[in-house]
Design an enzyme around this catalytic site. Structure first.
Site, PDB file in Angstrom:
ATOM      1  N   LYS A   1       8.243  12.117  23.163  1.00  0.00           N
ATOM      2  CA  LYS A   1       8.466  11.508  24.467  1.00  0.00           C
ATOM      3  C   LYS A   1       9.491  12.354  25.243  1.00  0.00           C
ATOM      4  O   LYS A   1      10.208  13.147  24.656  1.00  0.00           O
ATOM      5  CB  LYS A   1       8.972  10.068  24.286  1.00  0.00           C
ATOM      6  CG  LYS A   1       7.845   9.136  23.839  1.00  0.00           C
ATOM      7  CD  LYS A   1       8.296   7.726  23.636  1.00  0.00           C
ATOM      8  CE  LYS A   1       8.734   7.057  24.921  1.00  0.00           C
ATOM      9  NZ  LYS A   1       8.973   5.604  24.730  1.00  0.00           N
ATOM     10  N   GLU A   2       9.523  12.147  26.549  1.00  0.00           N
ATOM     11  CA  GLU A   2      10.413  12.970  27.391  1.00  0.00           C
ATOM     12  C   GLU A   2      11.871  12.904  26.961  1.00  0.00           C
ATOM     13  O   GLU A   2      12.624  13.870  27.109  1.00  0.00           O
ATOM     14  CB  GLU A   2      10.321  12.497  28.845  1.00  0.00           C
ATOM     15  CG  GLU A   2       9.358  13.330  29.652  1.00  0.00           C
ATOM     16  CD  GLU A   2       9.279  12.882  31.096  1.00  0.00           C
ATOM     17  OE1 GLU A   2      10.306  12.415  31.622  1.00  0.00           O
ATOM     18  OE2 GLU A   2       8.188  12.993  31.670  1.00  0.00           O
TER      19      GLU A   2
ATOM     20  N   ASP B   1       1.866  -5.242  17.867  1.00  0.00           N
ATOM     21  CA  ASP B   1       3.063  -4.805  17.133  1.00  0.00           C
ATOM     22  C   ASP B   1       3.940  -5.988  16.712  1.00  0.00           C
ATOM     23  O   ASP B   1       5.148  -5.850  16.593  1.00  0.00           O
ATOM     24  CB  ASP B   1       3.875  -3.799  17.969  1.00  0.00           C
ATOM     25  CG  ASP B   1       4.405  -4.412  19.267  1.00  0.00           C
ATOM     26  OD1 ASP B   1       3.899  -5.475  19.681  1.00  0.00           O
ATOM     27  OD2 ASP B   1       5.326  -3.830  19.861  1.00  0.00           O
TER      28      ASP B   1
ATOM     29  N   LYS C   1       0.836  -1.207   0.000  1.00  0.00           N
ATOM     30  CA  LYS C   1       0.000   0.000   0.000  1.00  0.00           C
ATOM     31  C   LYS C   1       0.872   1.258   0.000  1.00  0.00           C
ATOM     32  O   LYS C   1       0.601   2.218  -0.715  1.00  0.00           O
ATOM     33  CB  LYS C   1      -0.925   0.002   1.227  1.00  0.00           C
ATOM     34  CG  LYS C   1      -2.131  -0.918   1.073  1.00  0.00           C
ATOM     35  CD  LYS C   1      -2.971  -0.900   2.324  1.00  0.00           C
ATOM     36  CE  LYS C   1      -4.200  -1.789   2.196  1.00  0.00           C
ATOM     37  NZ  LYS C   1      -5.172  -1.309   1.211  1.00  0.00           N
TER      38      LYS C   1
ATOM     39  N   ARG D   1       9.602  -5.506   9.981  1.00  0.00           N
ATOM     40  CA  ARG D   1      10.156  -6.543  10.860  1.00  0.00           C
ATOM     41  C   ARG D   1       9.027  -7.311  11.559  1.00  0.00           C
ATOM     42  O   ARG D   1       7.935  -6.792  11.788  1.00  0.00           O
ATOM     43  CB  ARG D   1      11.110  -5.935  11.896  1.00  0.00           C
ATOM     44  CG  ARG D   1      10.478  -5.053  12.995  1.00  0.00           C
ATOM     45  CD  ARG D   1      10.492  -5.731  14.346  1.00  0.00           C
ATOM     46  NE  ARG D   1       9.832  -4.971  15.392  1.00  0.00           N
ATOM     47  CZ  ARG D   1       8.532  -5.001  15.624  1.00  0.00           C
ATOM     48  NH1 ARG D   1       7.727  -5.705  14.862  1.00  0.00           N
ATOM     49  NH2 ARG D   1       8.021  -4.302  16.624  1.00  0.00           N
TER      50      ARG D   1
ATOM     51  N   GLU E   1       1.613  -2.647  13.406  1.00  0.00           N
ATOM     52  CA  GLU E   1       2.052  -1.312  13.828  1.00  0.00           C
ATOM     53  C   GLU E   1       2.797  -0.633  12.687  1.00  0.00           C
ATOM     54  O   GLU E   1       3.711  -1.217  12.112  1.00  0.00           O
ATOM     55  CB  GLU E   1       2.978  -1.390  15.048  1.00  0.00           C
ATOM     56  CG  GLU E   1       3.390   0.003  15.524  1.00  0.00           C
ATOM     57  CD  GLU E   1       4.399  -0.004  16.675  1.00  0.00           C
ATOM     58  OE1 GLU E   1       4.045   0.422  17.768  1.00  0.00           O
ATOM     59  OE2 GLU E   1       5.536  -0.459  16.444  1.00  0.00           O
TER      60      GLU E   1
ATOM     61  N   LYS F   1       7.380  -9.048  26.223  1.00  0.00           N
ATOM     62  CA  LYS F   1       6.300  -8.058  26.309  1.00  0.00           C
ATOM     63  C   LYS F   1       5.067  -8.638  27.005  1.00  0.00           C
ATOM     64  O   LYS F   1       4.419  -7.963  27.798  1.00  0.00           O
ATOM     65  CB  LYS F   1       5.941  -7.536  24.916  1.00  0.00           C
ATOM     66  CG  LYS F   1       4.991  -6.345  24.948  1.00  0.00           C
ATOM     67  CD  LYS F   1       4.999  -5.562  23.675  1.00  0.00           C
ATOM     68  CE  LYS F   1       4.084  -4.356  23.769  1.00  0.00           C
ATOM     69  NZ  LYS F   1       4.095  -3.541  22.575  1.00  0.00           N
TER      70      LYS F   1
END
Ligand code: 0O2
Length: 224
Positions: free
Chosen positions: A137-138, A97, A45, A68, A164, A78
């Site tokens: 992100k921080e 993911d 796509k 991947r 993902e 996870k």
């Protein structure tokens, strides 16, 4: 990997019989092939969109695409970290993911154009979106993350698979690779770690400045 996760992994495996582990790995080949098909579909796509963009906008928005499959080790880690059961059903239900597609673009605005084009395709369902470009992100990490669901058509079967998609610029990609590799260096002092994080944050902001500057340059040239 953190020691407590290693210990939990060991326990999780020890609580299964050899046959159960073998069965799980054998079945995972089937499950993993669904994710491989989802990657093929989504990658195609984006390649089609890249081709179309080159006609409409006279440039290719995509620099490269990387894909991947999450490794079995990373899947187990996870599941355990999130407290989910160590089963195939649980992988399908809880992890979105396993199939990963990363799209690297030259300009930030192309990231949003491509994401919109993908989401608006009628066989794609957007499950969730995390905009780490508008809300970094921080540590300075920037990227647009989409979880999408896509149908894959197999022999006599249609299956809905989640994947993902990460969209980022070339400089976000290079920053992220450096940050990722430095995170794994464990034998550094807390002082060096703090200094490294501070520098990484600075460089993330510098990369963002360059990305915004490049986009502005392109717009000026296009609107000349
Ligand atoms: P890999 O090798 O890509 O599989 P999670 O952190 O996975 O428990 P969630 O909500 O799924 O939780 O994470 P999120 O925020 O959507 O980000 C997931 C992926 O984004 C990561 O995958 C990385 O690829 C990337 N990512 C997120 N934050 C950072 C960061 O601070 N630095 C870098 N370099 N990459 C980041 P995995 O699973 O960690 O790794």
């Amino acid at each position: 990997m953190k020691t407590e996760i290693k210990e939990q992994l060991k326990t999780a495996f020890e609580s299964k019989t050899e046959e159960e582990i073998r069965e799980m790995i054998e079945n995972a080949h089937g499950l993993m092939s669904y994710y491989r098909c989802a990657i093929l579909e989504i990658e195609t796509k984006f390649r089609v969109l890249n081709e179309q963009f080159s006609i409409s906008f006279e440039r290719n928005p995509i620099e490269s695409i990387r894909t991947r499959l999450k490794t079995p080790h990373s899947i187990q880690e996870k599941l355990i970290r999130r407290g989910f059961p160590l089963t195939l059903e649980s992988i399908e239900e809880n992890l979105y993911d396993i199939a990963g597609i990363r799209v690297i673009c030259t300009y930030i605005d192309d990231i949003y154009k491509l994401a919109d084009c993908l989401i608006n395709q009628d066989d794609i369902t957007l499950v969730s979106m995390k905009d780490y470009i508008k809300n970094p992100k921080e540590n300075g990490y920037r990227s647009l993350h989409l979880i999408v669901e896509i149908p894959i058509f197999l022999v006599g079967e249609k299956k809905l698979v989640k994947a993902e998609v990460q969209l980022r610029t070339v400089s976000m990609e290079s920053w992220s690779n450096v940050e990722h590799s430095l995170c794994y260096k464990k034998d550094i002092s807390p002082e060096l770690k703090a200094e490294t994080s501070k520098k990484l944050l600075e460089y993330a902001d510098a990369c963002n400045k360059i990305d915004l500057g490049m986009q502005e340059l392109r717009e000026r040239v296009e609107n000349r």
